[in-house]
Design a protein around this motif. Structure first.
Motif, PDB file in Angstrom:
ATOM      1  N   GLU A 138       0.819  -1.203   0.000  1.00 59.58           N
ATOM      2  CA  GLU A 138       0.000   0.000   0.000  1.00 59.58           C
ATOM      3  C   GLU A 138       0.857   1.260   0.000  1.00 59.58           C
ATOM      4  O   GLU A 138       0.458   2.305   0.483  1.00 59.58           O
ATOM      5  N   ALA A 139       2.056   1.158  -0.537  1.00 56.48           N
ATOM      6  CA  ALA A 139       3.041   2.244  -0.446  1.00 56.48           C
ATOM      7  C   ALA A 139       2.530   3.558  -1.030  1.00 56.48           C
ATOM      8  O   ALA A 139       2.840   4.629  -0.520  1.00 56.48           O
ATOM      9  N   ASN A 140       1.745   3.499  -2.095  1.00 62.05           N
ATOM     10  CA  ASN A 140       1.329   4.730  -2.763  1.00 62.05           C
ATOM     11  C   ASN A 140      -0.155   5.042  -2.586  1.00 62.05           C
ATOM     12  O   ASN A 140      -0.737   5.764  -3.390  1.00 62.05           O
ATOM     13  N   ASN A 141      -0.749   4.505  -1.549  1.00 62.72           N
ATOM     14  CA  ASN A 141      -2.181   4.708  -1.380  1.00 62.72           C
ATOM     15  C   ASN A 141      -2.491   5.140   0.049  1.00 62.72           C
ATOM     16  O   ASN A 141      -2.595   4.314   0.956  1.00 62.72           O
ATOM     17  N   ARG A 144      -5.704   3.670   1.765  1.00 66.02           N
ATOM     18  CA  ARG A 144      -5.569   2.323   2.300  1.00 66.02           C
ATOM     19  C   ARG A 144      -4.766   2.334   3.595  1.00 66.02           C
ATOM     20  O   ARG A 144      -5.042   1.594   4.526  1.00 66.02           O
ATOM     21  N   LYS A 145      -3.753   3.187   3.662  1.00 69.59           N
ATOM     22  CA  LYS A 145      -2.947   3.289   4.878  1.00 69.59           C
ATOM     23  C   LYS A 145      -3.813   3.724   6.053  1.00 69.59           C
ATOM     24  O   LYS A 145      -3.730   3.171   7.152  1.00 69.59           O
ATOM     25  N   LYS A 146      -4.654   4.725   5.821  1.00 65.80           N
ATOM     26  CA  LYS A 146      -5.529   5.221   6.891  1.00 65.80           C
ATOM     27  C   LYS A 146      -6.530   4.156   7.308  1.00 65.80           C
ATOM     28  O   LYS A 146      -6.835   4.007   8.489  1.00 65.80           O
ATOM     29  N   SER A 147      -7.037   3.417   6.326  1.00 61.44           N
ATOM     30  CA  SER A 147      -7.996   2.361   6.619  1.00 61.44           C
ATOM     31  C   SER A 147      -7.362   1.277   7.486  1.00 61.44           C
ATOM     32  O   SER A 147      -7.947   0.813   8.471  1.00 61.44           O
TER      33      SER A 147
END
Length: 219
Positions: A138-141, A144-147
């Motif tokens: 999820e490096a560029n999203n 998704r990181k927050k989720s």
């Protein structure tokens, strides 16, 4: 909080899977007993990319209910769907994905609950502790990181609450005793009682309850 990672529960066919499951459960029980671990909850990981609970996964749930024959079993279960997003860089309708999976797996869980309703209380699928986690890169999203971060925090809160609960028991022993003597509010009594002991996997009583059937004052 301690998490016990169980081996993969699977086999090339149903008979082999059953054999492997039995061996793994015996090993799990052995480790829990040797290390004197108190089980407070069950974390059940499911691959979201599978359309529904597989047969092996259904059987594992039934095995754990047999292991912990509790009225509140389903409230001690935490279901985590891993690999939540098919593509970490695509925007997907999260609620629609969850709804689709809830319809499929909700019916399966309902049937499992009906099978063991004499052991465990039946609750709605949506009342289960269910979380969704993306195991993909999820490096560029940032979305998704927050989720994932939100899910981690929610899981920590769930684990913290479960850790405060008494250990899950696996066996109940009932003793009926006549002429039992006990003290109560500074007075001594003799009578007929029923003592109920709850044992965990360490075969040690974790809770005891006494029901008084008949009692008389000792003069």
């Amino acid at each position: 909080i301690t998490l016990i990672d169980t081996p993969g529960l699977e086999g090339s066919d149903r008979i082999e899977a059953e054999h492997i499951n039995q061996l793994h459960l015996k090993e799990i029980i052995k480790i829990i007993s040797e290390e004197h671990i108190h089980i407070k909850g069950i974390l059940f990981l499911v691959n979201f990319q599978n359309r529904r609970f597989e047969h092996d996964e259904q059987e594992v749930l039934l095995k754990y209910i047999t292991l912990f024959p509790l009225k509140n079993f389903w409230k001690s279960l935490v279901v985590v769907y891993t690999h939540f997003y098919a593509d970490p860089n695509e925007d997907e309708d999260e609620e629609e994905l969850k709804t689709q999976r809830s319809i499929l797996n909700g019916e399966i869980i309902k049937k499992i609950m009906e099978k063991v309703k004499d052991i465990s209380d039946v609750i709605p699928y949506n009342d289960l502790k269910i979380k969704y986690f993306n195991s993909y890169s999820e490096a560029n999203n940032n979305k998704r990181k927050k989720s994932n971060e939100r899910t981690r925090n929610e899981l920590e809160e769930i684990f913290d609450e479960l850790s405060k609960n008494p250990p899950l028991f696996c066996r109940v022993e009932i003793k009926h005793i006549n002429n039992h003597i006990w003290s109560e509010n500074g007075k001594e009594y003799i009578g007929e009682v029923e003592i109920i002991q709850f044992f965990d996997l360490n075969e040690k009583p974790i809770k005891e309850k006494t029901n008084i059937i008949k009692k008389e004052n000792i003069i």
